[in-house]
Design a protein around this motif. Structure first.
Motif, PDB file in Angstrom:
ATOM      1  N   GLY A 168       8.596   8.406   6.470  1.00  0.00           N
ATOM      2  CA  GLY A 168       9.720   8.100   5.598  1.00  0.00           C
ATOM      3  C   GLY A 168      10.217   9.290   4.801  1.00  0.00           C
ATOM      4  O   GLY A 168      11.080   9.141   3.950  1.00  0.00           O
ATOM      5  N   GLY A 169       9.662  10.453   5.050  1.00  0.00           N
ATOM      6  CA  GLY A 169      10.219  11.655   4.450  1.00  0.00           C
ATOM      7  C   GLY A 169       9.419  12.245   3.295  1.00  0.00           C
ATOM      8  O   GLY A 169       9.785  13.278   2.759  1.00  0.00           O
ATOM      9  N   ALA A 170       8.347  11.588   2.881  1.00  0.00           N
ATOM     10  CA  ALA A 170       7.540  12.187   1.814  1.00  0.00           C
ATOM     11  C   ALA A 170       6.793  13.387   2.405  1.00  0.00           C
ATOM     12  O   ALA A 170       6.383  13.345   3.564  1.00  0.00           O
ATOM     13  CB  ALA A 170       6.536  11.171   1.284  1.00  0.00           C
ATOM     14  N   LEU A 199       9.290   1.180  10.750  1.00  0.00           N
ATOM     15  CA  LEU A 199       9.130   1.860  12.038  1.00  0.00           C
ATOM     16  C   LEU A 199       7.702   1.679  12.564  1.00  0.00           C
ATOM     17  O   LEU A 199       7.487   1.327  13.724  1.00  0.00           O
ATOM     18  CB  LEU A 199       9.473   3.339  11.881  1.00  0.00           C
ATOM     19  N   VAL A 200       6.736   1.900  11.679  1.00  0.00           N
ATOM     20  CA  VAL A 200       5.342   1.772  12.113  1.00  0.00           C
ATOM     21  C   VAL A 200       5.043   0.328  12.515  1.00  0.00           C
ATOM     22  O   VAL A 200       4.370   0.078  13.519  1.00  0.00           O
ATOM     23  CB  VAL A 200       4.387   2.256  11.000  1.00  0.00           C
ATOM     24  N   VAL A 201       5.578  -0.623  11.742  1.00  0.00           N
ATOM     25  CA  VAL A 201       5.307  -2.027  12.050  1.00  0.00           C
ATOM     26  C   VAL A 201       5.949  -2.419  13.377  1.00  0.00           C
ATOM     27  O   VAL A 201       5.320  -3.070  14.222  1.00  0.00           O
ATOM     28  CB  VAL A 201       5.809  -2.942  10.900  1.00  0.00           C
ATOM     29  N   ILE A 202       7.188  -1.992  13.614  1.00  0.00           N
ATOM     30  CA  ILE A 202       7.844  -2.323  14.887  1.00  0.00           C
ATOM     31  C   ILE A 202       7.063  -1.706  16.037  1.00  0.00           C
ATOM     32  O   ILE A 202       6.795  -2.365  17.051  1.00  0.00           O
ATOM     33  CB  ILE A 202       9.307  -1.825  14.895  1.00  0.00           C
ATOM     34  N   ALA A 203       6.677  -0.448  15.851  1.00  0.00           N
ATOM     35  CA  ALA A 203       5.968   0.221  16.940  1.00  0.00           C
ATOM     36  C   ALA A 203       4.642  -0.470  17.228  1.00  0.00           C
ATOM     37  O   ALA A 203       4.246  -0.609  18.387  1.00  0.00           O
ATOM     38  CB  ALA A 203       5.742   1.686  16.590  1.00  0.00           C
ATOM     39  N   PHE A 208       0.840  -1.209   0.000  1.00  0.00           N
ATOM     40  CA  PHE A 208       0.000   0.000   0.000  1.00  0.00           C
ATOM     41  C   PHE A 208       0.874   1.257   0.000  1.00  0.00           C
ATOM     42  O   PHE A 208       0.626   2.218  -0.725  1.00  0.00           O
ATOM     43  CB  PHE A 208      -0.887   0.043   1.249  1.00  0.00           C
ATOM     44  N   ALA A 209       1.921   1.231   0.834  1.00  0.00           N
ATOM     45  CA  ALA A 209       2.758   2.428   1.003  1.00  0.00           C
ATOM     46  C   ALA A 209       3.410   2.850  -0.313  1.00  0.00           C
ATOM     47  O   ALA A 209       3.564   4.044  -0.573  1.00  0.00           O
ATOM     48  CB  ALA A 209       3.816   2.186   2.073  1.00  0.00           C
ATOM     49  N   MET A 210       3.771   1.872  -1.153  1.00  0.00           N
ATOM     50  CA  MET A 210       4.408   2.225  -2.425  1.00  0.00           C
ATOM     51  C   MET A 210       3.449   3.030  -3.304  1.00  0.00           C
ATOM     52  O   MET A 210       3.845   3.978  -3.981  1.00  0.00           O
ATOM     53  CB  MET A 210       4.872   0.960  -3.160  1.00  0.00           C
ATOM     54  N   GLY A 211       2.176   2.644  -3.275  1.00  0.00           N
ATOM     55  CA  GLY A 211       1.188   3.401  -4.043  1.00  0.00           C
ATOM     56  C   GLY A 211       0.993   4.788  -3.471  1.00  0.00           C
ATOM     57  O   GLY A 211       1.003   5.792  -4.198  1.00  0.00           O
ATOM     58  N   VAL A 263      11.708   5.860  -2.093  1.00  0.00           N
ATOM     59  CA  VAL A 263      11.305   4.480  -1.808  1.00  0.00           C
ATOM     60  C   VAL A 263      12.010   3.981  -0.545  1.00  0.00           C
ATOM     61  O   VAL A 263      11.385   3.375   0.324  1.00  0.00           O
ATOM     62  CB  VAL A 263      11.615   3.569  -3.021  1.00  0.00           C
ATOM     63  N   ILE A 264      13.311   4.253  -0.422  1.00  0.00           N
ATOM     64  CA  ILE A 264      14.071   3.808   0.755  1.00  0.00           C
ATOM     65  C   ILE A 264      13.435   4.393   2.023  1.00  0.00           C
ATOM     66  O   ILE A 264      13.193   3.680   3.003  1.00  0.00           O
ATOM     67  CB  ILE A 264      15.543   4.289   0.663  1.00  0.00           C
ATOM     68  N   GLY A 265      13.170   5.679   1.989  1.00  0.00           N
ATOM     69  CA  GLY A 265      12.557   6.332   3.149  1.00  0.00           C
ATOM     70  C   GLY A 265      11.237   5.673   3.511  1.00  0.00           C
ATOM     71  O   GLY A 265      10.946   5.417   4.678  1.00  0.00           O
ATOM     72  N   THR A 266      10.453   5.365   2.486  1.00  0.00           N
ATOM     73  CA  THR A 266       9.140   4.760   2.732  1.00  0.00           C
ATOM     74  C   THR A 266       9.292   3.379   3.364  1.00  0.00           C
ATOM     75  O   THR A 266       8.555   3.028   4.292  1.00  0.00           O
ATOM     76  CB  THR A 266       8.354   4.671   1.408  1.00  0.00           C
TER      77      THR A 266
END
Lengths: 330, 498
Positions: free
Chosen positions: A262-264, A282-286, A49-52, A273-276
């Motif tokens: 991720g910086g967008a 980060l969100v998943v770990i949290a 989803f995040a890539m879109g 993409v790297i930032g995302t």
């Protein structure tokens, strides 16, 4: 060197390391292979989803309807598979879901590119519309006996590591996320279409004057996001081994948060993409691992909120400091 | 006469019945620097857009490079080598300098994929042609206005420009940056045979750079010819249709009277150090210096927008602290900012609302509701006393010309009865006629007892309106100059001296 550390990616990476250390030092299970694979598994759907969403945000727009597209594609595809081709292999399911997602994405694209409507308004509208239509016309019951191909796919593993108790599995769907990230990375950095997306986010007027076909770029963006969302929705159902029309919708803010972390920038023109990928981790770990150090589930939302505030606030404050520093050096 | 790039003759254009251009003829020859001057609204922009193919003409003929065009489309104009550099430069702030220079070319070549090495080579070549230094990997948003302009020129060159049209290119540049721009323009003209059409308000610059001058007034060309035939007086006369002689504001303050504003050793780290001066009622004090000399920072510090590290401000010889805009307003300080469009006005809102926005509190009746009659009364008073040309005060402020917009900003401040006004670039982007009226307004305010601080790098403006001029350099005041003891050239030399 200092420039690298000031970049957003570095900031998120450092936060991930610190958060991992805090959790891992209090509960060593965090650093186990099993937990690592679990984290990756949890990143699969949000990652696609995040890539879109990244593409949309770079272009200066916003899409909140992608979760509705995802669940719509998942539920409809499951019903189609069950009723018309119960023995079809899993890739057929993905193709159908992608096609449904593409179709719904084109509805967004039509309103946005053709009528130049604000992207938030259009996608807020279609979020409700797609989800409502799904519940009303296609079904509102959870499908638990999914077709065998989906069931099988859910149990498959890319890497299988035997542990003392049981095995740790890395699910092959992580390859879908990796492929989506690779495609989006190539698209954004090495095609004129990708540069057009950045240009559009930087200045729509300048993009038009430069000769970019802005409506066509927008058509592409929202259709492509629809396609990715269809795939993401199907992946979600295949991992969960069920198609629940109430799933997925509600995730959109987490996904947008991951992309922004991720910086967008929501104002457009910026994001990588790297930032995302880092933002997603980060969100998943949290949201997955705080439980390991005894943070109750309800508090995890508070922590994620805090991370978003700090994560987006810090770069903004840094930018302001940098601007003032620039003035001082006159 | 085949060496003309653009030959327009008998061009007519009207918008909804309003004649914007009437029988306009203009010839731009290869490798010449041609200046187009005229007041706001005289039709310069319309003419540029006709050359660019953005507006179709109503009648007349357009010949470009010897070819007659029935319908000129933007793409035709670009193919013929005409490049327009608009005031906003049409750059992408989020992309690098190199990509901004090369993007149009890559796009025009119909590429689908980006070859970053090619992008870089294209950018390097273009920069080398300009003989300037620009950081290719920096984002454009980090660049100064002057560098953005050079990037826009570099971009135009890469598209085989034979004529570069620049709309008000110097309005946001410092003296030194203007020198650099002129050097680049002259170089491109000599080596590349590129023609320039330069649209400007600043008459001394026009006289310096132009080889051919065309003056427009009310949609018509009033005169055209070699630059040698013109001087400032003739240009002003032809632009406005009348001779304007400004009288200097000669006022000798009574040094025994208490100062309205006294600033002692004011310092802001990195921006100002040890700034001390006095301003009395009836005085107009000019503050000048290059961009970055601290002239704007001084205004910001006095208006509570920049935190003061040390030093003291006195108003009526009483020490005051100004930590915020609210403090400044309470002490009777008003500020007309440099960029009136973004800082001084609510562009979409009506003229009337913009005028009363600062004093709306005083226009309430006893129920705390706003009294429309009083509002209308005040709006009309200001419109007539400042002679703002409006069709209807309910129209949005953005429909006004630059000079009238500036008057609305001034009216907004005057409505709150300030005793001290700081005007930053009061006539920037304003045409000659309105400029004089604004100068007269400033002088009238001083005669009525206000103290004014005018921040400007427009040398004739400083000499004509101020009774004293403070020259700033590297964040401090280096010299106090009396206008009657100097002249334009001397002051200009002092301004750019290091």
């Amino acid at each position: 060197m200092s420039k690298i550390f000031r970049s957003n990616e570095a900031l998120v990476a450092v936060t991930i390391v610190l958060l991992s250390l805090v959790i891992g030092l209090n509960n060593p299970t965090f650093f186990s292979v099993g937990n690592l694979f679990d984290l990756l598994r949890s990143s699969i759907v949000i990652g696609i989803f995040a890539m879109g969403v990244l593409i949309v945000i770079i272009s200066g727009g916003i899409d909140v309807s992608f979760t509705a597209i995802g669940v719509f594609a998942l539920y409809s595809t499951t019903r189609i598979l069950k009723e018309f081709m119960p023995d079809a292999p899993i890739w057929v399911g993905f193709m159908i879901a992608a096609a449904i997602g593409l179709g719904l994405g084109m509805i967004n694209a039509f309103f946005i590119a053709r009528f130049k409507l604000p992207t938030l308004i259009v996608t807020l509208g279609t979020l409700s519309m797609f989800h409502g239509f799904l519940l009303f016309a296609i079904g509102n019951q959870i499908i638990r006996d999914v077709p065998p191909a989906m069931d099988q796919f859910a149990r498959s593993a890319l890497v299988r590591i035997p542990l003392e108790r049981g095995v740790a599995n890395l699910h092959p769907a992580i390859l879908i996320t990796a492929a989506a990230a690779l495609i989006v990375w190539l698209l954004l950095n090495f095609t004129m279409l990708g540069r057009g997306i950045y240009a559009l986010g930087g200045s729509r007027e300048a993009a038009e004057r430069a000769g970019f076909n802005v409506p066509r770029i927008q058509y592409f963006i929202y259709s492509f996001v629809g396609l990715l969302s269809g795939v993401a929705g199907m992946t979600f159902g295949s991992l969960a081994r069920q198609a629940n029309p109430q799933d997925i919708v509600g995730m959109e803010l987490n996904v947008i948060a991951a992309v922004v972390l991720g910086g967008a920038q929501l104002t457009g023109g910026r994001g990588t993409v790297i930032g995302t990928i880092l933002g997603v981790l980060l969100v998943v770990i949290a949201s997955n691992s705080l439980i390991l150090i005894g943070v109750p589930a309800v508090w995890q939302r508070v922590v994620i909120g805090l991370i978003i505030l700090i994560g987006t606030g810090l770069p903004a404050i840094q930018a302001r400091r940098a601007a003032q520093g620039g003035m001082r050096s006159i | 006469m085949s060496d003309a790039i653009v030959r327009l003759s008998g061009i007519y254009k009207s918008f909804a019945g309003v004649k914007a251009l009437q029988d306009v003829s203009l010839t731009i020859e290869q490798g010449r620097i041609h200046c187009l001057v005229g007041e706001n609204g005289c039709g310069k922009s319309t003419l540029i857009k006709i050359i660019a193919g953005v507006y179709p003409r109503d009648s007349g003929s357009v010949v470009i490079n010897g070819k007659e065009y029935e319908d000129l489309h933007p793409i035709d104009s670009i193919r013929e080598g005409i490049q327009i550099i608009y005031q906003d430069f049409s750059l992408f702030p989020n992309l690098t300098v190199a990509e901004n220079i090369a993007l149009n070319e890559e796009l025009a070549a119909g590429r689908r994929f980006v070859n970053w090495r090619h992008v870089r080579r294209v950018a390097e070549e273009a920069i080398a042609q300009l003989e300037v230094h620009l950081p290719l990997d920096a984002r454009v948003e980090e660049m100064s206005v002057a560098n953005k302009q050079l990037i826009a020129i570099a971009k135009a060159l890469r598209q085989n420009a034979r004529l570069i049209v620049m709309d008000e290119p110097t309005s946001a540049l410092t003296e030194r940056e203007i020198r650099r721009l002129f050097t680049v323009i002259r170089r491109l003209r000599e080596r590349g045979g590129i023609a320039f059409l330069f649209v400007s308000h600043k008459l001394n610059e026009v006289l310096e750079i132009a080889e051919t001058i065309t003056v427009m007034r009310n949609g018509q060309v009033v005169s055209s010819g070699p630059a040698e035939a013109y001087d400032t007086a003739r240009l002003v006369f032809e632009m406005t249709g009348q001779r304007i002689a400004e009288k200097a504001y000669d006022y000798t303050p009574d040094l025994r009277s208490p100062a309205l504003l006294r600033v002692e050793r004011l310092s802001v780290p990195g921006a100002l150090h040890d700034v001390s001066f006095e301003l009395r009622a009836h005085e107009i004090v000019g503050v000048t210096g290059l961009l970055g000399s601290g002239r704007t920072e001084l205004a910001l510090a006095l208006f509570g927008l920049l935190p003061i590290a040390s030093g003291q401000i006195y108003i009526d010889e009483q020490p005051v602290t100004i930590h915020s805009v609210q403090d400044a307003i309470r002490h009777g300080v008003g500020y007309v900012p440099e960029d009136r469009l973004t800082e001084g006005l609510f562009l979409e809102q009506s003229i009337g609302r913009n005028i009363v926005v600062r004093t709306i509190d005083r226009l309430r009746n006893r129920f705390g509701l706003i009294e429309p009659k009083q509002v209308a009364q005040q709006v009309n008073d200001w419109i007539s006393s400042l002679r703002i040309k409006v069709a209807d005060p309910a129209l949005p402020v953005k429909t006004l010309s630059g000079g009238n917009q500036q008057r609305v900003v001034v009216a907004k401040w005057l409505a709150s009865n300030p005793r001290l006004m700081i005007l930053n670039g009061p006539t920037m982007g304003v045409d000659v006629g309105s400029k004089n009226e604004i100068h007269e307004l400033i002088k009238k305010l001083a005669r009525d007892g206000m103290g004014l601080l005018v921040i400007s790098d427009d040398i004739p403006e400083l000499l004509q309106t101020c009774n004293r001029i403070l020259l700033m350099r590297n964040g401090t005041i280096v010299e106090e100059i009396l206008p009657r003891a100097t002249n334009e050239n001397e002051l200009a030399a002092k301004l750019i001296e290091d």
